[in-house]
Design a protein around this motif. Structure first.
Motif, short mmCIF file in Angstrom:
data_model
loop_
_atom_site.label_atom_id
_atom_site.label_comp_id
_atom_site.label_asym_id
_atom_site.label_seq_id
_atom_site.Cartn_x
_atom_site.Cartn_y
_atom_site.Cartn_z
N LYS A 38 1.29 0.10 9.57
CA LYS A 38 2.46 -0.09 8.73
C LYS A 38 3.61 0.81 9.15
O LYS A 38 4.76 0.49 8.91
CB LYS A 38 2.13 0.13 7.25
CG LYS A 38 1.64 1.52 6.92
CD LYS A 38 1.59 1.79 5.40
CE LYS A 38 0.40 1.13 4.72
NZ LYS A 38 -0.91 1.72 5.11
N THR A 52 11.12 -2.00 10.04
CA THR A 52 10.43 -2.87 9.07
C THR A 52 10.55 -2.35 7.64
O THR A 52 10.26 -3.10 6.71
CB THR A 52 8.94 -3.05 9.42
OG1 THR A 52 8.30 -1.77 9.43
CG2 THR A 52 8.77 -3.74 10.76
N ALA A 53 10.98 -1.13 7.46
CA ALA A 53 11.19 -0.62 6.10
C ALA A 53 12.66 -0.75 5.68
O ALA A 53 13.09 -0.08 4.75
CB ALA A 53 10.73 0.84 6.01
N TYR A 83 8.57 3.74 9.91
CA TYR A 83 9.27 3.33 8.69
C TYR A 83 10.77 3.19 8.94
O TYR A 83 11.59 3.61 8.13
CB TYR A 83 8.96 4.31 7.54
CG TYR A 83 7.48 4.40 7.28
CD1 TYR A 83 6.78 3.30 6.80
CD2 TYR A 83 6.75 5.56 7.58
CE1 TYR A 83 5.41 3.34 6.59
CE2 TYR A 83 5.38 5.61 7.38
CZ TYR A 83 4.71 4.51 6.89
OH TYR A 83 3.35 4.55 6.68
N ALA A 129 -2.42 -3.71 6.75
CA ALA A 129 -2.11 -3.83 5.33
C ALA A 129 -1.74 -5.25 4.93
O ALA A 129 -1.32 -5.49 3.80
CB ALA A 129 -0.97 -2.87 4.97
N SER A 130 -1.90 -6.20 5.85
CA SER A 130 -1.57 -7.60 5.54
C SER A 130 -2.21 -8.48 6.60
O SER A 130 -2.66 -8.00 7.64
CB SER A 130 -0.06 -7.82 5.56
OG SER A 130 0.44 -7.68 6.88
N HIS A 168 -0.66 -10.53 8.50
CA HIS A 168 0.15 -10.50 9.71
C HIS A 168 -0.18 -9.27 10.57
O HIS A 168 -0.33 -9.39 11.79
CB HIS A 168 1.63 -10.50 9.34
CG HIS A 168 2.54 -10.56 10.52
ND1 HIS A 168 2.68 -11.69 11.30
CD2 HIS A 168 3.35 -9.63 11.08
CE1 HIS A 168 3.53 -11.44 12.27
NE2 HIS A 168 3.94 -10.20 12.16
N GLU A 169 -0.34 -8.12 9.93
CA GLU A 169 -0.74 -6.94 10.69
C GLU A 169 -2.14 -7.14 11.27
O GLU A 169 -2.42 -6.70 12.40
CB GLU A 169 -0.71 -5.69 9.80
CG GLU A 169 0.71 -5.21 9.47
CD GLU A 169 0.76 -3.83 8.82
OE1 GLU A 169 1.87 -3.41 8.49
OE2 GLU A 169 -0.29 -3.19 8.63
N CYS A 225 0.84 -1.19 0.00
CA CYS A 225 0.00 0.00 0.00
C CYS A 225 0.89 1.25 0.00
O CYS A 225 0.80 2.07 0.90
CB CYS A 225 -0.89 -0.07 1.24
SG CYS A 225 -2.41 0.82 1.05
N PRO A 237 13.43 -4.90 2.16
CA PRO A 237 12.81 -4.82 3.50
C PRO A 237 11.70 -5.84 3.65
O PRO A 237 10.52 -5.52 3.57
CB PRO A 237 12.27 -3.39 3.54
CG PRO A 237 11.97 -3.06 2.10
CD PRO A 237 12.98 -3.82 1.27
N THR A 238 12.08 -7.10 3.92
CA THR A 238 11.12 -8.20 3.88
C THR A 238 9.98 -8.06 4.90
O THR A 238 8.90 -8.58 4.68
CB THR A 238 11.81 -9.55 4.14
OG1 THR A 238 12.73 -9.39 5.22
CG2 THR A 238 12.57 -10.01 2.92
N ALA A 239 10.23 -7.36 6.01
CA ALA A 239 9.18 -7.26 7.03
C ALA A 239 8.21 -6.11 6.75
O ALA A 239 7.23 -5.95 7.48
CB ALA A 239 9.82 -7.08 8.41
N PHE A 240 8.47 -5.35 5.71
CA PHE A 240 7.64 -4.17 5.46
C PHE A 240 6.20 -4.60 5.16
O PHE A 240 5.95 -5.37 4.23
CB PHE A 240 8.22 -3.39 4.29
CG PHE A 240 7.68 -1.98 4.15
CD1 PHE A 240 7.49 -1.18 5.26
CD2 PHE A 240 7.36 -1.46 2.91
CE1 PHE A 240 6.99 0.12 5.15
CE2 PHE A 240 6.87 -0.17 2.78
CZ PHE A 240 6.68 0.62 3.89
N LEU A 241 5.26 -4.12 5.96
CA LEU A 241 3.84 -4.42 5.87
C LEU A 241 3.49 -5.86 6.25
O LEU A 241 2.33 -6.26 6.17
CB LEU A 241 3.27 -4.10 4.47
CG LEU A 241 2.75 -2.66 4.31
CD1 LEU A 241 3.79 -1.61 4.64
CD2 LEU A 241 2.17 -2.43 2.94
N GLY A 242 4.48 -6.65 6.67
CA GLY A 242 4.20 -7.93 7.30
C GLY A 242 3.74 -9.05 6.38
O GLY A 242 3.08 -10.00 6.84
N HIS A 243 4.11 -8.98 5.12
CA HIS A 243 3.76 -10.10 4.23
C HIS A 243 4.72 -11.26 4.45
O HIS A 243 5.84 -11.07 4.91
CB HIS A 243 3.79 -9.63 2.77
CG HIS A 243 2.69 -8.69 2.43
ND1 HIS A 243 1.40 -9.09 2.23
CD2 HIS A 243 2.68 -7.34 2.29
CE1 HIS A 243 0.64 -8.04 1.98
NE2 HIS A 243 1.39 -6.96 2.01
#
Lengths: 407, 407
Positions: B66, B390-391, B387, B87-88, B90-91, A358, A393-399
């Motif tokens: 996020k 996780t970013a 950010y 946004a996922s 996991h979140e 997003c 950034p693999t953890a970004f937004l938790g996918h």
């Protein structure tokens, strides 16, 4: 009209991209989920064979694991190359697990911690000293462990190579010891009980211009021959880096490896005459694995907004940051893309490929010509074998993390 | 001369930065290792209180997870705000674990998978529909699960807000349904059994100009009042996003929140007259948590190369990518930095602060004025609450993940 790239090293069968000889739809089924990274071991093998053919026989090849530290890739390459370069304790563990001779592992990095240096001394790998302070630390750890550390000096050269994607030598730098200070450090090393083996210079990266690489190698060896005069010990190790680039856009032309090889063939006899024990090492990361890898995503949605068509895929910049133009690039350019299950169809549609995140940063292909895509199609990003998953950034937004496979 | 920033919301005691009232050296000892992220709950509380004071009472606040999905931060904020945006999947899990009413959780994103939508329907959260196809998918999942899904339509507005760090509305977009197509989608929804509650518009982010935010909110509410006319159901939910920015450089001025509040105070009575059931939501991520966080690293080496002084720290862009200028920024600017254990000393030295990674991209502070640093000092990067971790590409070069703590 078929203008979309079907990337040369990968084969195809009818509409389908082949990875390690396996059709992409079957590979996706085997992996069990998208997105995923796949690396083709045959393409890695071919690249190493090409290097062995074009470079002089006496040149040793090392793999810089930071480009792709997947354990299976490192295991595979450890049997093909002569050394591994690591940048952290974790990479060191992976390298040691291959069973390679620890002396063939080099450990570079400007911010090695006390704990990392201790592990490196215990492992018996070649520690590339980046500063006087680091040299002192290694000496002290060696004494405490009762182990004579094997060290090389990383040199910040007194010249700069033009045209590199990144500059890593010349001028002031956090990397290595300034060339003009190396004699002082060598004098210090006389009083410390370390096993000094030679030098490491890394003067650039992601360079597609063979003339510039050749010139850089000439200057590097000139510099190292001068520095060798200050060494109380014979020089056994000369790592002159690599910096060989791969083309990311369709306009970029591949590196002329033969030219680099001819240049080295001129330099090697001089080196062998002056420093007969020196083993010349070329250290490559991206060039060994970058072209072997693809990032495979699935089209989740296809939508038209105000006349523009978007393919929304289930991957994104959280797995392939560089493909979104957000990792070190000054200008965003599309990586080569294809629909891996529609290779023979006409690329008669202009679309933008966006990831599932997003954020508007998650753009994987801007106005790309592709065959008409449907939901469920497999969108492939090429040149994803280096600085892909681990540089994202693999953890970004938790996918969920994507799978990786070596096919 | 003390020109280095001691960031206002954090306190200090003698030379030491205070985080949640605890001196930084003690906090580092409590955490047990560097680098780490620390978030100050008092600063988060103060920010929420400020928003409650400046915005009309009827405005609901939602937290966009996020920005910082650390479970403790989300738990803490769930007791202070009125909703959570995820946004996922996991979140979504993290949000549900707070015990917040599921209807107060919104789920947005252009690439939600079938599995994610299924989880969202089962949870009973508000699904923000991004396309016709997604609406159809949710309907089908609802039927299969025997659960009436709660949905809102995410609208791609027909205007664009100038001056935002990122543009997320206006023109063609992968986000949401074009405003002019919303009446068609509403007509479709009549024939499907979904619980339609309202609209979501997100027109920008990281904006420091209150006039522009106010103008955007006026235009957004105008648009939503028009779209509400096409709705067969009363509008109960209006999420007009946020986009409130925080200053990252010393020249940037903080947002004039009072102006935004006065503007909303003008708009709310109109809204309440026209759509009496509508709950107006402002959704904020960075603005709620960004200033509460610091990234703490330790100086490993201090070296001078050709007249330039480098502080090499044990962290880097693998934990704080945005601070290196490599995440969505067109121009690299230093984040505010300080030596957290030398706050009162004169900033009489110009240094470059680099991370421990073996890449020239790993630059955390370029020519920064700081007090003279020694190895072992604690180098703090402010504005790291959103950010940050996780970013960032945490696996890059294989260094250990940093700790996070809410103090």
């Amino acid at each position: 009209m078929t203008v979309h790239p079907t990337h040369p090293p990968f084969g195809s069968h009818r509409d389908l991209l082949l990875v390690g000889g396996m059709p992409l739809d079957r590979l996706a089924a085997r992996v069990g989920s998208t997105p995923f990274f796949a690396y083709d071991r045959g393409i890695i093998d071919a690249r190493v064979a090409e290097l062995r053919q074009e470079l002089p026989n006496s040149v040793r090849l090392a793999y810089a694991m930071k480009a792709n530290p997947m354990a299976a890739v490192v295991q595979h390459l450890s049997r093909l190359v002569d050394g591994l370069d690591v940048a952290s304790a974790h990479e060191l563990h992976t390298a040691l697990d291959t069973g390679i001779n620890p002396e063939s592992i080099s450990f570079a990095g400007p911010g090695k911690t006390e704990a990392e240096l201790r592990q490196a001394v215990a492992a018996g790998v070649t520690i590339e000293l980046e500063s006087f302070r680091e040299a002192l630390r290694v000496t002290s750890i060696s004494e405490r462990l009762g182990l004579r550390a094997r060290v090389a000096i990383r040199v910040n050269p007194d010249f700069q190579v033009k045209g590199s994607g990144m500059k890593m030598g010349g001028g002031p730098q956090q990397f290595g010891v300034d060339a003009e200070c190396v004699p002082d450090l060598l004098a210090q090393l006389r009083t410390w009980d370390l096993d000094f083996v030679g030098f490491h210079v890394f003067a650039g990266s992601q360079n597609l211009n063979a003339e510039i690489i050749a010139e850089s190698q000439r200057q590097t060896l000139d510099l190292l021959l001068r520095l060798a005069d200050s060494s109380p010990w014979p020089i056994r190790y000369l790592n002159i880096g690599g910096g060989f680039g791969i083309p990311y856009s369709q306009r970029a032309r591949p590196l002329d490896l033969a030219l680099v090889g001819r240049n080295l063939a001129d330099l090697v006899p001089v080196l062998e005459a002056r420093l007969p024990q020196a083993q010349l090492t070329i250290e490559l990361g991206r060039y060994l694995v970058g072209e072997s890898g693809i990032y495979v995503t699935r089209v989740i949605d296809r939508k038209v907004s105000r006349g523009k068509t978007y393919l929304v895929v289930d991957g994104g910049l959280h797995h392939q940051l560089a493909a979104s133009g957000n990792f070190g690039q000054a200008i965003r350019r599309n990586y080569p893309l294809a629909l891996g299950n529609r290779l023979t169809a006409d690329a008669d549609e202009i679309v933008s490929v966006v990831g599932c995140l997003c954020t508007p940063l998650d753009l994987l292909g801007d106005n790309v010509a592709l065959p008409k895509a449907e939901v469920g199609d497999l969108l492939v990003i090429f040149q994803s074998g280096a600085y892909g998953l681990t540089a994202s950034p693999t953890a970004f937004l938790g996918h969920p993390a994507p799978a990786e496979c070596l096919v």
